[in-house]
Motif scaffolding. Structure first.
Motif, PDB file in Angstrom:
ATOM      1  N   ALA A 113       0.832  -1.205   0.000  1.00  0.00           N
ATOM      2  CA  ALA A 113       0.000   0.000   0.000  1.00  0.00           C
ATOM      3  C   ALA A 113       0.866   1.254   0.000  1.00  0.00           C
ATOM      4  N   SER A 114       1.933   1.240   0.802  1.00  0.00           N
ATOM      5  CA  SER A 114       2.800   2.424   0.852  1.00  0.00           C
ATOM      6  C   SER A 114       3.489   2.630  -0.495  1.00  0.00           C
ATOM      7  N   TRP A 115       3.877   1.553  -1.157  1.00  0.00           N
ATOM      8  CA  TRP A 115       4.481   1.678  -2.484  1.00  0.00           C
ATOM      9  C   TRP A 115       3.498   2.245  -3.510  1.00  0.00           C
ATOM     10  N   ARG A 116       2.244   1.908  -3.356  1.00  0.00           N
ATOM     11  CA  ARG A 116       1.221   2.392  -4.300  1.00  0.00           C
ATOM     12  C   ARG A 116       0.674   3.765  -3.896  1.00  0.00           C
ATOM     13  N   ALA A 137       6.196   1.154  11.006  1.00  0.00           N
ATOM     14  CA  ALA A 137       5.761   2.424  11.596  1.00  0.00           C
ATOM     15  C   ALA A 137       6.185   3.644  10.791  1.00  0.00           C
ATOM     16  N   SER A 138       7.397   3.642  10.272  1.00  0.00           N
ATOM     17  CA  SER A 138       7.872   4.827   9.545  1.00  0.00           C
ATOM     18  C   SER A 138       7.181   5.000   8.200  1.00  0.00           C
ATOM     19  N   ARG A 139       6.544   3.936   7.691  1.00  0.00           N
ATOM     20  CA  ARG A 139       5.922   3.974   6.376  1.00  0.00           C
ATOM     21  C   ARG A 139       4.450   4.397   6.421  1.00  0.00           C
ATOM     22  N   VAL A 140       3.784   4.211   7.558  1.00  0.00           N
ATOM     23  CA  VAL A 140       2.336   4.375   7.574  1.00  0.00           C
ATOM     24  C   VAL A 140       1.943   5.837   7.793  1.00  0.00           C
ATOM     25  N   THR A 141       0.690   6.129   7.462  1.00  0.00           N
ATOM     26  CA  THR A 141       0.165   7.484   7.594  1.00  0.00           C
ATOM     27  C   THR A 141      -0.158   7.826   9.041  1.00  0.00           C
ATOM     28  N   SER A 156      10.252  10.392  16.633  1.00  0.00           N
ATOM     29  CA  SER A 156       9.843  10.786  15.278  1.00  0.00           C
ATOM     30  C   SER A 156       8.462  10.255  14.912  1.00  0.00           C
ATOM     31  N   LEU A 157       7.950   9.282  15.679  1.00  0.00           N
ATOM     32  CA  LEU A 157       6.654   8.684  15.374  1.00  0.00           C
ATOM     33  C   LEU A 157       5.518   9.282  16.189  1.00  0.00           C
ATOM     34  N   ARG A 158       5.835  10.076  17.211  1.00  0.00           N
ATOM     35  CA  ARG A 158       4.797  10.527  18.138  1.00  0.00           C
ATOM     36  C   ARG A 158       3.730  11.380  17.461  1.00  0.00           C
ATOM     37  N   GLY A 159       4.101  12.086  16.416  1.00  0.00           N
ATOM     38  CA  GLY A 159       3.124  12.890  15.696  1.00  0.00           C
ATOM     39  C   GLY A 159       2.091  12.055  14.957  1.00  0.00           C
ATOM     40  N   LYS A 160       2.374  10.766  14.755  1.00  0.00           N
ATOM     41  CA  LYS A 160       1.436   9.878  14.071  1.00  0.00           C
ATOM     42  C   LYS A 160       0.463   9.201  15.024  1.00  0.00           C
ATOM     43  N   LEU A 161       0.709   9.286  16.334  1.00  0.00           N
ATOM     44  CA  LEU A 161      -0.043   8.494  17.302  1.00  0.00           C
ATOM     45  C   LEU A 161      -1.399   9.109  17.624  1.00  0.00           C
ATOM     46  N   THR A 162      -2.416   8.259  17.660  1.00  0.00           N
ATOM     47  CA  THR A 162      -3.737   8.646  18.140  1.00  0.00           C
ATOM     48  C   THR A 162      -4.247   7.530  19.036  1.00  0.00           C
ATOM     49  N   PHE A 163      -4.622   7.868  20.263  1.00  0.00           N
ATOM     50  CA  PHE A 163      -5.184   6.859  21.147  1.00  0.00           C
ATOM     51  C   PHE A 163      -6.628   6.568  20.743  1.00  0.00           C
ATOM     52  N   THR A 164      -6.910   5.281  20.490  1.00  0.00           N
ATOM     53  CA  THR A 164      -8.281   4.862  20.191  1.00  0.00           C
ATOM     54  C   THR A 164      -8.781   3.816  21.179  1.00  0.00           C
ATOM     55  N   GLY A 165      -7.861   3.094  21.817  1.00  0.00           N
ATOM     56  CA  GLY A 165      -8.229   1.916  22.591  1.00  0.00           C
ATOM     57  C   GLY A 165      -8.275   0.692  21.691  1.00  0.00           C
ATOM     58  N   ASN A 166      -8.483  -0.454  22.294  1.00  0.00           N
ATOM     59  CA  ASN A 166      -8.572  -1.710  21.555  1.00  0.00           C
ATOM     60  C   ASN A 166     -10.035  -2.077  21.323  1.00  0.00           C
ATOM     61  N   PRO A 167     -10.460  -2.200  20.071  1.00  0.00           N
ATOM     62  CA  PRO A 167     -11.850  -2.597  19.803  1.00  0.00           C
ATOM     63  C   PRO A 167     -12.169  -3.938  20.446  1.00  0.00           C
TER      64      PRO A 167
END
Length: 367
Positions: A113-116, A137-141, A156-167
């Motif tokens: 997906a990241s390549w596309r 982790a470094s590849r995902v949105t 460097s990854l903290r800006g990507k983090l969003t807490f949702t909890g575990n479904p």
């Protein structure tokens, strides 16, 4: 929102174990309610799993099991084959976003997906990021986290983090509506004991012996519901019979969330799904992390709930009959503490995690 998302497609990626498939299933249900079509990319282990998807795509994968050159080469070859197939599948179905739930079976589709150039979301269920997710982790949105406290993550990854909890599963959400019934001073003390989907030998070895060490008056108040491996059930049940302890033993409980809601105290491992269900329902726990996990994810998970006040964490080396008997006697003598722990566990839970994750996924998809 359903009218704006109709005919849109999201690809979920989850390996063929319940720990990864159940959260993905919960997200699929939440997305379907919003009018979003869902496909699943998984490995052959999940071919029999009834998943609410339009189509299931089997993607070759492999887990790193050895560090010798031959094992690493085989794993790389299989992951390469999987990535090529995922590239083809993603090109054909054209998903708006690809969502991974951890484990090596998610690596090929998320790399493809990241390549596309397809947006990607990674869901990390544990309190510490696993090897496969670290690779991605470094590849995902965006990265969704199952715990508010997230350990050992690169800055460097903290800006990507969003807490949702575990479904969690619908059965867990229903069980979460059951209030905690306080342990009465001389009333029945209901214990639930389990060790993950396959059971745990340590629970069969330690818990019955610990209960034998309790004062006879406390033993007489107990009702134990215990999951045990098939080869351990007869011995565990015979031990309780000899002690005169009321008990129910089985190798699998299909209604485990219902039994969790009925318990005064849960003794279990601390996998991400277990901790999510325990906190969503709001029950106190004694958690014994799996000791040999490379990433020590269960240790981190149990630590988060312990720090919140909802559980007691005991590492397996210290999980002895004497230690457990001491904890049980202390809790039985102070029922109000169990109530405090139940409320703390509930406060840390996220029964609406699937909806939170769906919100994030749809934002990333641009819906």
């Amino acid at each position: 929102m359903a009218s704006s998302t109709t005919n849109k497609l999201i690809l979920l990626c989850a390996g063929g174990t319940g720990g990864h498939l159940f959260p993905a299933e919960s997200l699929a249900v939440a997305l379907n309610r919003r009018g979003v079509t869902v496909d699943l990319a998984t490995d052959t282990r999940a071919a029999h799993f009834e998943f609410p998807a339009r189509e299931v795509h089997l993607i070759p994968s492999a887990t790193v099991r050895g560090r010798d050159p031959v094992s690493l080469a085989r794993t790389a070859l299989m992951l390469g084959r999987g990535t090529l197939k995922a590239w083809s599948v993603i090109g054909r179905i054209k998903p708006s976003v690809v969502v991974g739930f951890g484990g090596y079976p998610t690596v090929p589709p998320l790399i493809a997906a990241s390549w596309r150039g397809v947006p990607t979301v990674l869901h990390e269920q544990n309190g510490v990021m696993g090897r496969a997710n670290r690779l991605l982790a470094s590849r995902v949105t965006a990265i969704a986290t199952g715990f508010r406290v997230f350990n050992k993550v690169d800055d460097s990854l903290r800006g990507k983090l969003t807490f949702t909890g575990n479904p969690v599963r619908p059965l867990v959400i229903e069980a979460s509506k059951v209030p905690y019934h306080a342990l009465e001073a001389e009333g029945t003390f209901r214990l639930l004991v389990f060790g993950g989907s396959q059971g745990a030998r340590v629970m069969s070895e330690v818990v019955p012996v610990a209960i034998e060490k309790l004062d006879a008056a406390l033993r007489a108040r107990l009702h134990v519901v215990q999951q045990a491996r098939p080869e351990d059930i007869d011995a565990v049940s015979a031990h309780y019979d000899r002690l005169g302890v009321a008990h129910t033993c089985a190798s699998f409980f299909s209604d485990l969330p219902v039994r969790m809601a009925a318990a005064h105290l849960v003794i279990s491992r601390s996998g991400a799904s277990t901790v999510a269900e325990l906190s969503a329902i709001g029950r106190p726990g004694i958690l014994v992390p799996l000791p040999h996990a490379l990433d020590q994810d269960q240790l981190a998970n149990a630590g988060v709930l312990q720090d919140a006040g909802g559980a007691i964490r005991i590492v397996q080396a210290e999980f002895t009959p004497d230690r457990l008997a001491q904890e049980l006697e202390t809790l039985a003598a102070n029922p109000s503490r169990l109530g405090v722990m139940a409320r703390a566990a509930k406060a840390s839970g996220t029964a609406d995690a699937a909806e939170r994750l769906a919100d994030l996924v749809l934002r990333v998809a641009g819906y």
